[in-house]
Design an enzyme around this catalytic site. Structure first.
Site, PDB file in Angstrom:
ATOM      1  CG  ASN A   1      14.008  42.837  88.399  1.00 13.97           C
ATOM      2  OD1 ASN A   1      14.453  43.714  87.667  1.00 13.97           O
ATOM      3  ND2 ASN A   1      13.274  43.097  89.467  1.00 13.97           N
TER       4      ASN A   1
ATOM      5  CG  ASN B   1      13.172  48.412  84.454  1.00 18.69           C
ATOM      6  OD1 ASN B   1      12.900  47.457  85.187  1.00 18.69           O
ATOM      7  ND2 ASN B   1      13.895  48.273  83.352  1.00 18.69           N
ATOM      8  CG  ASP B   2      11.347  45.964  89.479  1.00 20.79           C
ATOM      9  OD1 ASP B   2      11.939  45.715  88.408  1.00 20.79           O
ATOM     10  OD2 ASP B   2      11.678  45.484  90.570  1.00 20.79           O
TER      11      ASP B   2
ATOM     12  N   GLY C   1       8.628  42.109  87.509  1.00 19.58           N
ATOM     13  CA  GLY C   1       9.843  42.892  87.357  1.00 19.58           C
ATOM     14  C   GLY C   1      10.859  42.377  86.369  1.00 19.58           C
TER      15      GLY C   1
ATOM     16  CG  ASP D   1      14.553  44.124  83.599  1.00 21.64           C
ATOM     17  OD1 ASP D   1      15.397  43.241  83.369  1.00 21.64           O
ATOM     18  OD2 ASP D   1      14.628  44.896  84.587  1.00 21.64           O
TER      19      ASP D   1
ATOM     20  CG  ASP E   1      -1.459  36.362  69.880  1.00 22.03           C
ATOM     21  OD1 ASP E   1      -1.200  35.324  70.518  1.00 22.03           O
ATOM     22  OD2 ASP E   1      -2.473  37.048  70.075  1.00 22.03           O
TER      23      ASP E   1
ATOM     24  CD  GLU F   1      -1.776  31.482  69.222  1.00 20.54           C
ATOM     25  OE1 GLU F   1      -1.882  30.880  70.311  1.00 20.54           O
ATOM     26  OE2 GLU F   1      -2.092  32.685  69.087  1.00 20.54           O
TER      27      GLU F   1
END
Length: 626
Positions: A145, A150-151, A170, A172, A337, A366
């Protein structure tokens, strides 16, 4: 005099009224367009026909023209009047700003500015990640974090709650940037964060795979500009940025899902139908049509609408979005993905469009299957795929069969016909099925699997064997954050959150800071120091990156293989037997040739290749031959 004052007041009121009316009209016209995607493009692109999506209330009622003689190739309006798709031709156009005019009854109602930007120098020929790299996979919310401000963000639903295992914690982009030197010290050369785009699900949004805006970085991670900075900071350190891209689905909170451009933008049956996850139906000549459809078109989970890549509008949207991010954020590669759940013809076109624009760009898909032939089907120029005249154009797949072997072999002390190191040997024995096995991504674990250190109860010797294996075989090694300091976690009992724990030291107030040498416990230091030495050594070893492989059938649960080229040879010995083993070197004369000695990379101990070699139980040797 009073008459004159009254007249002036009336005139002033009239002017104010006109101004208010003008402002209301202006505000109204500005509000006609809520979204423009892509928000800008570049000149001198291979993809010069750009499909621009304009979204706004009843926007389809307007005619569209451009300034600067920009050519409109076609305009498409769908059953939803809130969309209009305008395709322009940018071939031979220089970087410039121009306007779109939206008119009704031959009168311009409003305009929209648009830009063609200049590309970075040699952008099309950017170098991507390859077998010279070591990829580090992180869950950004759980890594560090760097900016507590910006959490949480008012624009998204789920707020920070570090006490909740599956909540937002949190982590980032700023936290990643602040710890890039840690990754460099570890020997990492490429970073793969799980998706950073906005995911506005009410809960479990931290993983990022339910994206709600694919042109926007999630505000809890930072801004689009922060993501560009991440690439720049990686490049300063000679490292690469790999974006985790999702073509198969979006999240159910995606703004477009709430107001679909067309009914068939997503797969509907009508409504929801679950995928059966049987990817073999994509090539099974005996599969029923309904099973094939349910695999490919069924939704991965109820909260992830399944995108219809066979719809040309959707396909073009996804192609442009991918290219936009590469160009905008200066990316070095993709991991895609759920690659094999897409419409296979559509995803082939998507992949080819990306690699046509960037010929050196690597994309790993994947393809979570447990059979080498089935995985090889999905790699570019596969002869297995060619049986059905199929080419995915996908440069790389993930070596899930090797992962399957690694998940059990180091607990199998007594090698037998089908136990222990023979499983690794048999995996590589099937390399002939792949068009290019050196482009496979090899790994012991990822964000969806049981943690390696959980399976093996933090047995350091078993960790050494596994990391040595993926660091020295063909392909591109990928490591999962925290394993290099001994992090574990039990997915089977405690769920995904337990294999995605916070990295110790990533948050102010953490009792233990494993990002620093002084902050690591003795146990963490033991894991880190070994990992750093191994992966840092690997950085400069072209014989490992591109050399040939010769391996020998394991005896006594000891696996021996050589990575070699015309000027160099490395002999790798992995003793999976708990006992000390002595073996004769004459069996390996084919590769030893005229080399006299071997120096172990990990201990600096030298071995005379004319004599028998002893190796401790559950240990490794990486011998550079002299």
């Amino acid at each position: 005099m009073d008459y004159i004052k009254q007249t002036l007041r009336l005139c002033a009121f009239a002017r104010i009224t006109k101004l208010v009316i003008f402002l209301l009209i202006s505000t109204s016209t500005l509000a006609q367009i809520d979204r423009v995607e892509p928000p800008f493009w570049w000149s001198d692109m291979n993809l010069s026909e750009v499909q621009i999506m304009f979204y706004g209330k009843n926007i389809a009622q307007y005619d569209v023209t451009t300034s600067n003689s920009i050519v409109i190739e076609r305009i498409l309006k769908t059953e939803n009047p809130n969309y209009v798709f305008v395709t322009i031709n940018t071939k031979n156009e220089v970087a410039q700003d121009f306007e779109f005019f939206f008119s009704k009854n031959k009168k311009i109602a409003f305009t929209q500015n648009y830009s063609l930007k200049s590309r970075r120098e040699n952008s099309a020929l950017r170098k991507s990640y390859d077998a010279s790299d070591v990829i580090y996979l992180i869950m950004p919310d759980r890594f560090a974090n760097g900016n507590p401000n910006n959490d949480s963000d008012k624009s998204v639903t789920e707020k920070e709650n570090r006490e909740l295992p599956g909540g937002r914690h949190g982590g980032d982009i700023d936290g990643i940037i602040k710890n890039l030197d840690y990754l460099k010290e570890l020997g990492v050369t490429a970073l793969w964060p799980t998706p950073l785009n906005e995911d506005n699900d009410e809960k479990h949004s931290y993983h990022g795979y339910g994206q709600s805006d694919v042109y926007k970085i999630d505000p809890r991670y930072g801004t689009n500009q922060d993501y560009v900075k991440l690439s720049a900071e990686l490049h300063k350190r000679g490292m690469k940025n790999i974006m985790d891209y999702v073509t198969n689905h979006w999240g159910w909170k995606h703004w477009m899902y709430k107001d679909l451009p067309t009914y068939n933008w997503i797969h509907q049956f009508p409504g929801y139908s679950q995928s059966n996850y049987r990817m073999t139906t994509q090539f099974d000549t005996n599969a029923s049509a309904i099973d094939t459809k349910n695999c490919m078109d069924g939704w991965f989970v109820p909260s992830m609408p399944d995108l219809n890549q066979s719809n040309p509008l959707v396909l073009k949207y996804l192609i442009q979005n991918a290219i936009w991010w590469i160009e905008y954020a200066d990316l070095d590669g993709f991991r895609v993905d759920t690659y094999s759940y897409n419409d296979k013809e559509g995803i082939s076109k998507w992949t080819k469009a990306i690699t046509d624009e960037y010929p050196n760009f690597n994309i790993v898909g994947e393809v979570w299957m447990h059979n080498q032939a089935q995985m090889a089907y999905w790699q570019k120029d596969s002869k297995i795929g060619a049986i059905q005249n199929y080419n995915s154009y996908l440069p790389s797949v993930m070596d899930f069969t090797l992962h399957d072997a690694i998940s059990s072999i180091f607990n199998e002390d007594s090698g037998s016909w089908d136990k222990g190191m023979i499983k690794a040997y048999e995996n590589f024995a099937n390399d002939f099925l792949y068009p290019n096995p050196n482009k496979l991504v090899v790994f012991a674990e990822n964000h969806d699997t049981q943690r390696f250190n959980e399976i093996y109860k933090n047995d350091f010797k078993k960790y050494q064997m596994a990391m040595t294996l993926i660091a020295t075989v063909r392909g591109i090694p990928q490591i999962y954050y925290g394993s290099e300091i001994g992090m574990a976690g039990n997915k089977e009992k405690l769920g995904d959150a337990d294999i995605r724990k916070d990295f110790p030291g990533g948050w102010n107030g953490d009792a233990n800071n494993a990002f620093t040498k002084a902050g690591r416990t003795a146990e963490q230091a033991k894991f880190f120091d070994f990992s750093s030495k191994l992966f840092t050594w690997r950085k400069t070893k072209s014989v490992i990156h591109s050399g040939k492989t010769t391996h020998y059938i394991p005896e006594n649960n000891v696996y021996v293989y050589f990575r070699h080229n015309d000027s160099e040879s490395v002999m790798v010995v992995i003793n999976n037997n708990p006992d000390l083993i002595t073996f004769k070197t004459n069996r390996f004369q084919e590769n030893i040739k005229n080399y006299k000695s071997g120096k172990d990379v990990l201990t600096d101990k030298s071995f005379d290749l004319k004599n028998d070699i002893e190796i401790e139980g559950k240990s490794v040797l990486i011998l550079e031959l002299k």
